[in-house]
Each structure stands twice: as C-alpha cells, then as structure tokens.
Design a protein around this motif. Structure first.
Motif, PDB file in Angstrom:
ATOM      1  N   ARG A 174     -50.987  -7.060 -41.612  1.00  0.00           N
ATOM      2  CA  ARG A 174     -50.542  -7.950 -42.684  1.00  0.00           C
ATOM      3  C   ARG A 174     -49.374  -7.304 -43.422  1.00  0.00           C
ATOM      4  NH1 ARG A 174     -53.763 -12.210 -44.807  1.00  0.00           N
ATOM      5  NH2 ARG A 174     -55.946 -12.233 -44.185  1.00  0.00           N
ATOM      6  N   ASP A 175     -48.410  -8.127 -43.832  1.00  0.00           N
ATOM      7  CA  ASP A 175     -47.322  -7.597 -44.651  1.00  0.00           C
ATOM      8  C   ASP A 175     -47.701  -7.653 -46.130  1.00  0.00           C
ATOM      9  OD1 ASP A 175     -46.936 -10.220 -45.520  1.00  0.00           O
ATOM     10  OD2 ASP A 175     -45.167 -10.557 -44.277  1.00  0.00           O
ATOM     11  N   ASP A 176     -46.768  -7.318 -47.004  1.00  0.00           N
ATOM     12  CA  ASP A 176     -47.055  -7.258 -48.439  1.00  0.00           C
ATOM     13  C   ASP A 176     -47.402  -8.614 -49.042  1.00  0.00           C
ATOM     14  OD1 ASP A 176     -46.582  -4.556 -48.374  1.00  0.00           O
ATOM     15  OD2 ASP A 176     -44.505  -4.710 -49.065  1.00  0.00           O
ATOM     16  N   GLN A 177     -46.995  -9.680 -48.349  1.00  0.00           N
ATOM     17  CA  GLN A 177     -47.312 -11.032 -48.813  1.00  0.00           C
ATOM     18  C   GLN A 177     -48.567 -11.597 -48.148  1.00  0.00           C
ATOM     19  OE1 GLN A 177     -43.818 -10.252 -48.131  1.00  0.00           O
ATOM     20  NE2 GLN A 177     -43.887  -9.800 -50.311  1.00  0.00           N
ATOM     21  N   GLY A 178     -49.251 -10.751 -47.370  1.00  0.00           N
ATOM     22  CA  GLY A 178     -50.476 -11.191 -46.715  1.00  0.00           C
ATOM     23  C   GLY A 178     -50.271 -11.936 -45.415  1.00  0.00           C
ATOM     24  N   ARG A 179     -49.050 -11.967 -44.928  1.00  0.00           N
ATOM     25  CA  ARG A 179     -48.765 -12.676 -43.678  1.00  0.00           C
ATOM     26  C   ARG A 179     -49.038 -11.765 -42.480  1.00  0.00           C
ATOM     27  NH1 ARG A 179     -42.849 -14.307 -45.797  1.00  0.00           N
ATOM     28  NH2 ARG A 179     -42.898 -12.023 -45.905  1.00  0.00           N
ATOM     29  N   PHE A 180     -49.660 -12.345 -41.457  1.00  0.00           N
ATOM     30  CA  PHE A 180     -49.969 -11.576 -40.257  1.00  0.00           C
ATOM     31  C   PHE A 180     -48.742 -11.444 -39.353  1.00  0.00           C
ATOM     32  CE2 PHE A 180     -54.307 -13.003 -41.320  1.00  0.00           C
ATOM     33  CZ  PHE A 180     -55.005 -11.816 -41.148  1.00  0.00           C
TER      34      PHE A 180
ATOM     35  N   ASP B 151     -56.459 -17.401 -37.837  1.00  0.00           N
ATOM     36  CA  ASP B 151     -57.076 -17.115 -39.128  1.00  0.00           C
ATOM     37  C   ASP B 151     -57.994 -18.255 -39.564  1.00  0.00           C
ATOM     38  OD1 ASP B 151     -57.570 -15.584 -41.409  1.00  0.00           O
ATOM     39  OD2 ASP B 151     -55.869 -16.434 -42.499  1.00  0.00           O
TER      40      ASP B 151
ATOM     41  N   ASP C 206     -56.194  -0.308 -41.302  1.00  0.00           N
ATOM     42  CA  ASP C 206     -55.624  -1.566 -41.802  1.00  0.00           C
ATOM     43  C   ASP C 206     -55.021  -2.426 -40.708  1.00  0.00           C
ATOM     44  OD1 ASP C 206     -56.272  -0.761 -44.449  1.00  0.00           O
ATOM     45  OD2 ASP C 206     -54.413   0.407 -44.539  1.00  0.00           O
TER      46      ASP C 206
END
Length: 230
Positions: free
Chosen positions: A52-58, A155, A179
């Motif tokens: 996941r990135d900082d915006q929660g995107r996979f 998801d 993570d």
C-alpha cells in the motif's frame, strides 16, 4: 536532471541508444513496480508482492533482492533473468503526453553510445528497436490503467491478506519483509461461482493466481543471495 526532448527522425536521424542496465540507470533496487498486465511474465522469475502507498492504494512489486538497493538479477550492465520488468525495459524513453513518438532523455549515458542501436532507418522509418520501445511505453500505459481495477476487485472480495514474508537463508541468517499483502488462496477457494466468473472473464483471476504462484521464486532469491555471500 533529465533533458527530455521529443524524438524526431530529422533531428535525431543518426542517434543510437545502447541497451544497458546498471545502478546508474535505476536498476539497483530490491523492489520494482510491476503491473497486473505483466504478472504472467514476471512470475517466471520473481516473487510478486502487494503493498500500500501513503494514500492506502495497493500496488504490486517484483522482489529483486533482500537488502536495500540490491538487485540479485543485475550483473554489470545486464539482467540475468529471462524477463526484465516493463518499466526497466524502456531505457531513456518515456511517453509523450501529446502522443506520437516517445520522449528521450538526451543526457542519459546510453544515448549516443558507441555500442548503441539506431532509432531510425535511413529513409526515416522506425527501426525494430524503436518499435520495441514504442510498444513498451504503450504497455506501461495499459499497465498503469490496470492497477486500480485489479486491486479494487480483489479488495472488495477480501482476497488481499496482510502478512510479513520471512526468508531464511539456511545458515541462521534471515530477513523479514514486512507490511506486504498476498492473495488469500483459502478465501479465493471459498468464493461462489458468481463472484469468480467476472474475475475470470476480466483476466484478473489469472493475474491473481500468477502472483500467488510467484512466491515459489523466493527459493531462487535465496540461492542467488547465498551465492553472493560466498
């Protein structure tokens, strides 16, 4: 700083570009972004992990090494794996937002090299190498567009499982890759046919199972790491 210009068969008629890899060209990384559209090729050589990135995107990465900035498939100026992820195939080129031929970084060391391959034919047409680069850039565009639909579908079905990947080298040394996410195969097996059918028809099911199968390549990483450690 990159010096991007649009390719032109007049201004760049005699320009050649070397097919090289190396740390100077961004290849010395232990994880590299890969796209669902290339999972079938990627899984033949590398483990595929989800993050996941900082915006929660996979997004997905190919695991290339165990230490920071370590690519176990990089030897001098070449890759030893059968497949090079598409982002690293593009070399000193990128897409032109206005369309047409790609942009080229004239300050890249591979541009104008003595062992380079020409980009244009004598009459002005594209050489096979430039045609390949054009196809690679198109594949990158398709790949970027595939990320959100793929991970949204997985998801929503609860198919992404958080975990830490433990890698044992066999002499007491170990690594933990934290993570990350992988496909929840038990959950996948329990899905009803009505949920599986759209995944299958879209090709997402095949991509997901390819990513799951790719984890068998961790054994190859261990072999390469042990060989380098002597």
């Amino acid at each position: 700083m990159a010096n991007w210009v649009k390719l032109d068969n007049v201004d760049h008629a005699g320009l050649a570009v070397a097919r090289r890899h190396g740390a100077a060209f961004g290849d010395a990384v232990n994880q590299l972004l890969v796209f669902p559209t290339e999972f079938e090729q990627v899984q033949r050589d590398y483990p595929i992990l989800f993050r996941r990135d900082d915006q929660g995107r996979f997004y997905a990465v190919a695991l290339l090494g165990l230490d920071l900035d370590e690519n176990l498939f990089l030897a001098d100026v070449a890759w030893t794996a059968r497949y090079v992820p598409v982002l690293q195939q593009r070399g000193p080129f990128t897409a032109d937002p206005t369309g047409g031929l790609p942009l080229i970084d004239l300050d890249d060391a591979r541009v104008g090299a003595d062992d380079g391959e020409p980009l244009f034919l004598p009459h002005g047409g594209s050489t096979p190498y430039l045609q390949h680069i054009t196809a690679v850039i198109e594949a990158i565009g398709h790949g970027r567009n595939s990320i959100a639909p793929f991970f949204t579908a997985l998801d929503e079905l609860g198919l992404l499982r958080a975990r830490a990947l433990d890698v044992q080298l066999g002499d007491g040394a170990s690594y933990t890759i934290a993570d990350v996410f992988t496909l929840d195969e038990a959950r996948l097996a329990d899905l009803p046919a009505a949920a599986l059918l759209p995944l299958h028809r879209s090709g997402m099911l095949r991509a997901a199972t390819m990513a799951a199968a790719s984890l068998g390549n961790v054994a190859r990483l261990i072999e390469l790491k042990n060989a380098r450690r002597g």
